[in-house]
Design an enzyme around this catalytic site. Structure first.
Site, PDB file in Angstrom:
ATOM      1  N   THR A 259      76.955  67.167  -8.964  1.00  0.00           N
ATOM      2  CA  THR A 259      76.239  65.987  -8.461  1.00  0.00           C
ATOM      3  C   THR A 259      75.722  65.156  -9.630  1.00  0.00           C
ATOM      4  O   THR A 259      75.916  63.929  -9.682  1.00  0.00           O
ATOM      5  CB  THR A 259      75.053  66.409  -7.563  1.00  0.00           C
ATOM      6  OG1 THR A 259      75.562  67.182  -6.467  1.00  0.00           O
ATOM      7  CG2 THR A 259      74.301  65.199  -7.031  1.00  0.00           C
TER       8      THR A 259
ATOM      9  N   ASN B  91      86.636  68.899  -0.785  1.00  0.00           N
ATOM     10  CA  ASN B  91      85.837  70.078  -0.465  1.00  0.00           C
ATOM     11  C   ASN B  91      85.902  70.485   0.995  1.00  0.00           C
ATOM     12  O   ASN B  91      85.557  71.597   1.342  1.00  0.00           O
ATOM     13  CB  ASN B  91      84.372  69.850  -0.867  1.00  0.00           C
ATOM     14  CG  ASN B  91      83.824  68.538  -0.353  1.00  0.00           C
ATOM     15  OD1 ASN B  91      84.344  67.471  -0.680  1.00  0.00           O
ATOM     16  ND2 ASN B  91      82.801  68.601   0.466  1.00  0.00           N
TER      17      ASN B  91
ATOM     18  N   SER C 221      81.497  72.198 -11.716  1.00  0.00           N
ATOM     19  CA  SER C 221      80.278  72.915 -11.352  1.00  0.00           C
ATOM     20  C   SER C 221      80.535  74.413 -11.399  1.00  0.00           C
ATOM     21  O   SER C 221      81.606  74.870 -10.985  1.00  0.00           O
ATOM     22  CB  SER C 221      79.882  72.502  -9.934  1.00  0.00           C
ATOM     23  OG  SER C 221      78.718  73.190  -9.547  1.00  0.00           O
TER      24      SER C 221
ATOM     25  N   THR D 289      66.245  70.434 -22.454  1.00  0.00           N
ATOM     26  CA  THR D 289      66.557  71.725 -23.063  1.00  0.00           C
ATOM     27  C   THR D 289      67.673  72.402 -22.292  1.00  0.00           C
ATOM     28  O   THR D 289      67.655  72.444 -21.059  1.00  0.00           O
ATOM     29  CB  THR D 289      65.293  72.622 -23.059  1.00  0.00           C
ATOM     30  OG1 THR D 289      64.276  71.940 -23.792  1.00  0.00           O
ATOM     31  CG2 THR D 289      65.568  73.980 -23.680  1.00  0.00           C
TER      32      THR D 289
ATOM     33  N   CYS E  84      76.683  69.604   2.853  1.00  0.00           N
ATOM     34  CA  CYS E  84      75.744  68.501   2.682  1.00  0.00           C
ATOM     35  C   CYS E  84      75.571  67.699   3.963  1.00  0.00           C
ATOM     36  O   CYS E  84      74.581  67.014   4.131  1.00  0.00           O
ATOM     37  CB  CYS E  84      76.211  67.588   1.576  1.00  0.00           C
ATOM     38  SG  CYS E  84      76.665  68.518   0.123  1.00  0.00           S
TER      39      CYS E  84
ATOM     40  N   GLN F  65      85.914  71.249  -6.949  1.00  0.00           N
ATOM     41  CA  GLN F  65      86.675  72.229  -6.159  1.00  0.00           C
ATOM     42  C   GLN F  65      87.938  72.696  -6.867  1.00  0.00           C
ATOM     43  O   GLN F  65      88.588  73.645  -6.415  1.00  0.00           O
ATOM     44  CB  GLN F  65      87.076  71.610  -4.810  1.00  0.00           C
ATOM     45  CG  GLN F  65      85.917  71.314  -3.885  1.00  0.00           C
ATOM     46  CD  GLN F  65      85.307  72.563  -3.266  1.00  0.00           C
ATOM     47  OE1 GLN F  65      85.930  73.622  -3.206  1.00  0.00           O
ATOM     48  NE2 GLN F  65      84.078  72.439  -2.812  1.00  0.00           N
TER      49      GLN F  65
HETATM   50  C1  LIG Z   1      79.987  71.170  -4.553  1.00  0.00           C
HETATM   51  C2  LIG Z   1      80.502  69.835  -4.854  1.00  0.00           C
HETATM   52  C3  LIG Z   1      79.707  68.876  -5.490  1.00  0.00           C
HETATM   53  C4  LIG Z   1      78.266  69.139  -5.846  1.00  0.00           C
HETATM   54  O1  LIG Z   1      78.178  70.057  -6.901  1.00  0.00           O
HETATM   55  P1  LIG Z   1      76.763  70.649  -7.302  1.00  0.00           P
HETATM   56  O2  LIG Z   1      77.053  71.424  -8.547  1.00  0.00           O
HETATM   57  O3  LIG Z   1      76.340  71.503  -6.163  1.00  0.00           O
HETATM   58  O4  LIG Z   1      75.854  69.505  -7.556  1.00  0.00           O
HETATM   59  C5  LIG Z   1      80.256  67.649  -5.752  1.00  0.00           C
HETATM   60  N1  LIG Z   1      81.516  67.365  -5.429  1.00  0.00           N
HETATM   61  C6  LIG Z   1      82.321  68.254  -4.823  1.00  0.00           C
HETATM   62  C7  LIG Z   1      83.726  67.897  -4.508  1.00  0.00           C
HETATM   63  C8  LIG Z   1      81.845  69.521  -4.513  1.00  0.00           C
HETATM   64  O5  LIG Z   1      82.626  70.383  -3.889  1.00  0.00           O
END
Ligand SMILES: *Cc1c(COP(=O)(O)O)cnc(C)c1O
Length: 388
Positions: free
Chosen positions: A77, A156, A204, A245, A331, A184
């Protein structure tokens, strides 16, 4: 939750931390607790070395040859926010137009909405029945004011993988930057920022058996050198792009998670593809009227999204006591609106209301999949009988 009988099938929402990842992280909470920016002493140096090893592991899996191209963030995000707001600000002299797609994650769509409020222009490209963006529409949408194309690598909800190389080629032909939300994809399918002409890429840790609250943004440093303005200001960490940090244990965990994924990805993908395929065939053959959402081939191996005609996915999911599956993206599951992604495929509201998403992962077994298939089949048959 009874962990022995509980079957978690929502790995597109998040994954558990791999035991090997946790073990790699643990020393960085107490023994090696230094601030990676405090390099006047050995404690800081040790933390910094661990961070730089992780940076190499992250660069490695996406085929970046320069670890400096990796900026650590709190997750995809935040990476998406930096990419969109950072480019909009830095390239304001060049133009004010951004191209994205209707099936993006809210982390992209909500940034775009805000950018529109700030006076930027955004084009939302439609997708076909499989969730694939129209490349001719993309070409036609590009204007001299276009500064950025942001199209997700893999969806996702429905698992569709975008024609990323083609999009990258089109972007570069027109001198436009290309960002992709690959949360993803990284660690699940091959990603190559060089071969695919990707200029910025969000990822992520918690989608690939790393901890939550840590992620990264790849920012290309040559051909072209991408400039991004920060979203968070402070001590100038991470080349001034993301102050604060560093989360050393999180970064170490993400590096380890991606190192493991690099080795195991191929075999895992093959296994998961067989399992999702088998599950789809069994649901379709037993229930009839089961439609696959997303592309039949260009899709994430561990994702299955189907609509069972005549069934409200919400009514189905409450019947599945010890099985965790989802109606779509985490979400949006707080609201009852049908998924914007399934709606975008153009089959109407009913199909969107009857969509279920199954995300397979490392902690699942073939026995669990067989059991889950049976439970979903039985619950669906009951619901279908109630409605006729
Ligand atoms: C999970 C996801 C996010 C958000 O990632 P976070 O690390 O939870 O902020 C954004 N984009 C996609 C396609 C995701 O699957």
């Amino acid at each position: 939750m009874n962990t022995s009988s509980y079957i978690y099938l929502d790995h597109n929402a998040t994954t558990p931390v791999d035991q090997r990842v946790l073990e790699e992280m643990l020393p960085y909470f107490m023994q090696v607790f230094g601030n990676a920016a405090s390099i006047d002493h050995e404690a800081g140096h040790m933390a910094k070395r661990a961070v730089e090893t992780a940076r190499e592991q992250c660069a490695n899996i996406i085929h970046s040859s320069d670890p400096k191209e990796i900026i650590f963030t709190s997750g995809a995000t935040e990476s998406d926010n930096i990419a969109l707001f950072g480019v909009a600000e830095k390239y304001a002299d060049k133009g004010d137009h951004i191209i994205t797609c209707v099936t993006e994650h809210k982390a992209i769509l909500d940034c775009c909405k805000r950018l529109e409020q700030m006076g930027k222009r955004v084009t939302y490209l439609p997708v076909d029945q499989y969730g694939i963006v129209d490349l001719d529409a993309l070409r036609q949408a590009i204007t001299p004011q276009t500064i950025l194309i942001s199209i997700m690598f893999a969806n996702n909800e429905i698992g569709t993988i975008a024609p990323v190389s083609e999009i990258g080629a089109i972007a570069h032909e027109h001198g436009v930057l290309f960002h992709t939300d690959a949360a993803q994809a990284v660690g699940h399918v091959p990603v190559d920022v060089e071969a695919m002409n990707i200029d910025m890429l969000s990822f992520s840790a918690h989608k690939i058996y790393g901890p939550k609250g840590i992620g990264g943004l790849y920012v290309r440093r040559r051909n072209p050198r991408v400039k991004v303005a920060p979203v968070i200001y402070g001590g100038g960490h991470e080349l001034g792009i993301r102050s604060g940090t560093l989360n050393v244990p999180g970064i170490v965990g993400m590096g380890k998670a991606l190192e493991i994924a690099k080795v195991e990805m191929k075999d895992e993908a093959e296994k998961y593809r067989n399992w999702t395929q088998l599950m789809f065939e069994q649901l379709r053959d037993q229930l009839g009227n089961v439609e696959l959402n997303g592309h039949p081939i260009q899709r994430l191996p561990h994702n299955l999204n189907v609509s069972i005609k005549g069934i409200e996915s919400r009514s189905l999911i409450v019947q599945l006591k010890n099985i965790a599956i989802s109606t779509g993206s985490a979400c949006t599951s707080a609201s009852v609106d049908p998924s914007h992604v399934i709606l975008a495929l153009g089959f109407g509201e009913e199909r969107a209301h009857s969509a279920i998403r199954i995300g397979i992962g490392r902690d699942n077994s073939q026995e669990q999949l067989a059991k889950a298939t049976n439970v979903i089949l039985n619950a669906s048959q009951k619901l279908i009988q109630l409605t006729i």
